[in-house]
Motif scaffolding. Structure first.
Motif, PDB file in Angstrom:
ATOM      1  N   ILE A  41       0.904  -1.077   0.145  1.00  0.00           N
ATOM      2  CA  ILE A  41      -0.093   0.018  -0.055  1.00  0.00           C
ATOM      3  C   ILE A  41       0.810   1.162   0.021  1.00  0.00           C
ATOM      4  O   ILE A  41       0.784   2.328  -0.780  1.00  0.00           O
ATOM      5  CB  ILE A  41      -0.917  -0.025   1.331  1.00  0.00           C
ATOM      6  N   SER A  44       2.297   2.030  -3.302  1.00  0.00           N
ATOM      7  CA  SER A  44       1.334   1.789  -4.557  1.00  0.00           C
ATOM      8  C   SER A  44       1.144   3.314  -4.966  1.00  0.00           C
ATOM      9  O   SER A  44       1.434   4.346  -4.357  1.00  0.00           O
ATOM     10  CB  SER A  44      -0.031   1.320  -4.018  1.00  0.00           C
ATOM     11  N   THR A  47       3.332   6.231  -4.459  1.00  0.00           N
ATOM     12  CA  THR A  47       3.373   6.445  -3.069  1.00  0.00           C
ATOM     13  C   THR A  47       1.977   7.443  -2.806  1.00  0.00           C
ATOM     14  O   THR A  47       1.853   7.882  -1.820  1.00  0.00           O
ATOM     15  CB  THR A  47       4.449   7.183  -2.456  1.00  0.00           C
ATOM     16  N   CYS A  49      -1.263   6.022  -3.773  1.00  0.00           N
ATOM     17  CA  CYS A  49      -2.235   4.923  -3.360  1.00  0.00           C
ATOM     18  C   CYS A  49      -3.415   5.223  -4.331  1.00  0.00           C
ATOM     19  O   CYS A  49      -4.299   6.037  -3.978  1.00  0.00           O
ATOM     20  CB  CYS A  49      -2.450   4.626  -1.995  1.00  0.00           C
ATOM     21  N   ALA A 110      -0.213   7.595   0.613  1.00  0.00           N
ATOM     22  CA  ALA A 110      -0.352   6.201   0.481  1.00  0.00           C
ATOM     23  C   ALA A 110      -0.437   5.867   2.115  1.00  0.00           C
ATOM     24  O   ALA A 110      -0.987   5.002   2.414  1.00  0.00           O
ATOM     25  CB  ALA A 110       0.439   5.166  -0.387  1.00  0.00           C
TER      26      ALA A 110
END
Ligand SMILES: Cc1cc2nc3c(=O)[nH]c(=O)nc-3n(C[C@H](O)[C@H](O)[C@H](O)COP(=O)(O)OP(=O)(O)OC[C@H]3O[C@@H](n4cnc5c(N)ncnc54)[C@H](O)[C@@H]3O)c2cc1C
Length: 421
Positions: A41, A44, A47, A49, A110
């Motif tokens: 996460i 992701s 950063t 997300c 994220a």
């Protein structure tokens, strides 16, 4: 009496499963291999997300399992209901990126997403043990036993496997879950890296490294178009090609996917149109600018560096660059080659970056092997599965987290309820 549940893996699916199970009254222990929860996460969306897509359909996903089963699972939690959970329950402020239809945290962090999930789990009474790598699971007369690499054992009424896939092995997801699940008969099919950059052989393309643009991408098998996407991001890299347009189609190149889909790699072609224009439009563009060189025309629509490479590739004689002449001065063959390079440029792909850079794993536990109303194994009562370990992956755009949230929630809720009988 409340159920005692063991959740293997504190990623997106495992944390969600733990939250919903604990909120149903279960006693939940999460066993996480690494020193922190939700490492994927954290990395992701660059950063940021990409938490969810704005909407999702079955066409956004790949599975070799029955699409009807997948549909049943998605029906348990719509994208909008899932989004409401994030905004109303977790208090995560989300903003829609209009051009891509993706939801991101307003904070673009994220870490905020991971922290909110973890806090919610801890507030619900979930216990998380870090540096606790599960190496085996064993069914007991009632319930399951989980063994760590340290030799420690834990038992519970049910176990939820949320150990993810094999992508980015350096952060703890190297398929350890696959290895301990395999002896239980759940992972008999092939797995392969998906959403991973492609490698190319064209030196001139490599020199364009860093150049990004929106393209139309097609995957061809002989004369048949298997996939087409318009206006998606494409990036030249120093080893080949990346960006959503490429990641979304990288699995076609994989032997494991091709075999399953009865495709032959020899007949597979990746074709790119560098802008929206078709063959006819490019022909008109070139002919309409009588006094301008080919380079001059192309530059009105495409980046200069790409224009130069395409013109050089269109040359039939290396001493004569078609870009420096007017369209009317091109030979028939040069014109034909140029139009093909502009509208159906074949990418000379010779591999991919593999799990090292893959965002997800293709293949996994077939959906037929679980009950779609509960995510419980059809082979072993009390064993629940969710997230990337399953034979489901989505395209770039928040689709993979949506799968993790939906399947994790369902597994957690149902494992906490236990069997009806
Ligand atoms: C660079 C990158 C960017 C991405 N960006 C996005 C995005 O923006 N949006 C999106 O939708 N998807 C994105 N994805 C995909 C998304 O991260 C995954 O689909 C998702 O994390 C899968 O969730 P999961 O819980 O199944 O697995 P994971 O999140 O991988 O979690 C699995 C957990 O299990 C733990 N574990 C593994 N083995 C064991 C073991 N033996 N014992 C105990 N614990 C174990 C791991 O350490 C990990 O914490 C991205 C992926 C990558 C690699």
């Amino acid at each position: 009496m409340s159920k005692r549940l063991l959740v293997c893996g504190a990623g997106a699916a495992g944390l969600t499963a733990a939250i919903f199970a604990a909120e149903q009254g279960a006693e939940v222990l999460v066993l996480e291999r690494t020193k922190q929860a939700g490492k994927k996460i954290l990395m992701s969306g660059g950063t940021r997300c990409n938490v969810l897509p704005v909407k999702a359909t079955l066409a956004d996903y790949h599975t070799a399992s029955s699409p009807n089963i997948l549909k049943k699972i998605f029906k348990t939690w719509s994208v909008s209901a899932c989004k409401r959970w994030f905004t109303d329950e977790l208090r995560l402020r989300l903003a829609c990126e209009e051009e891509s239809n993706k939801w991101f945290p307003v904070s673009n962090s994220a870490k905020e997403v991971r922290d909110l999930l973890l806090t919610r789990a801890l507030d619900a009474g979930v216990k998380v043990r870090y540096e606790s790598a599960v190496e085996g699971i064993t069914p007991l007369d009632t319930g399951w036993q989980v063994k760590l690499t340290t030799g420690e054992v834990f038992s519970g009424d049910a176990v939820i496997i949320a150990t993810g896939g094999l992508s980015v092995p350096t952060i703890g997801t190297d398929g350890m879950g696959h290895r301990f699940l395999k002896p239980h008969g759940h992972l008999t099919g092939p797995v392969y890296p998906a959403l991973t950059p492609l490698l190319g052989t064209n030196a001139a393309h490599k020199a364009l490294s860093g150049l990004s643009l929106n393209v139309r991408m097609r995957v061809m098998h002989g004369d048949k178009c298997l996939f087409e996407a318009n206006r998606t991001g494409f990036l030249f890299t120093h080893r080949g090609y990346s960006g959503p347009a490429v990641l979304d189609v990288s699995h076609f190149y994989r032997e494991e996917f091709a075999k399953k889909s009865e495709l032959s790699r020899e007949n597979l072609r990746y074709e790119v149109s560098w802008d929206d224009a078709d063959h006819e439009t490019w022909r008109t563009r070139l002919e309409g600018k009588g006094g301008v060189t080919v380079n001059g025309v192309l530059r009105q629509y495409l980046p200069n560096r790409l224009t130069e490479v395409l013109c050089a590739e269109a040359a039939t004689d290396s001493r004569q660059n078609p870009g420096e002449r007017k369209a009317a001065e091109l030979s028939r063959e040069e014109r034909k080659r140029l139009l093909k390079l502009l509208t159906a440029c074949e990418l000379p792909v010779n591999g991919d970056e593999g799990y090292r850079k893959a965002e997800v794993t293709g293949g996994g536990v077939p959906l037929e092997e679980i009950n779609p109303a509960t995510m419980e194994s059809r082979l072993h009562p009390g064993l629940y599965l969710c997230g990337e370990i399953m034979d489901v992956f989505g395209r770039i755009g928040g689709f993979n987290f949506y799968w993790a949230w939906v399947s994790g929630r369902l597994a957690g809720m149902k494992a906490a309820e236990g069997r009806a009988d």
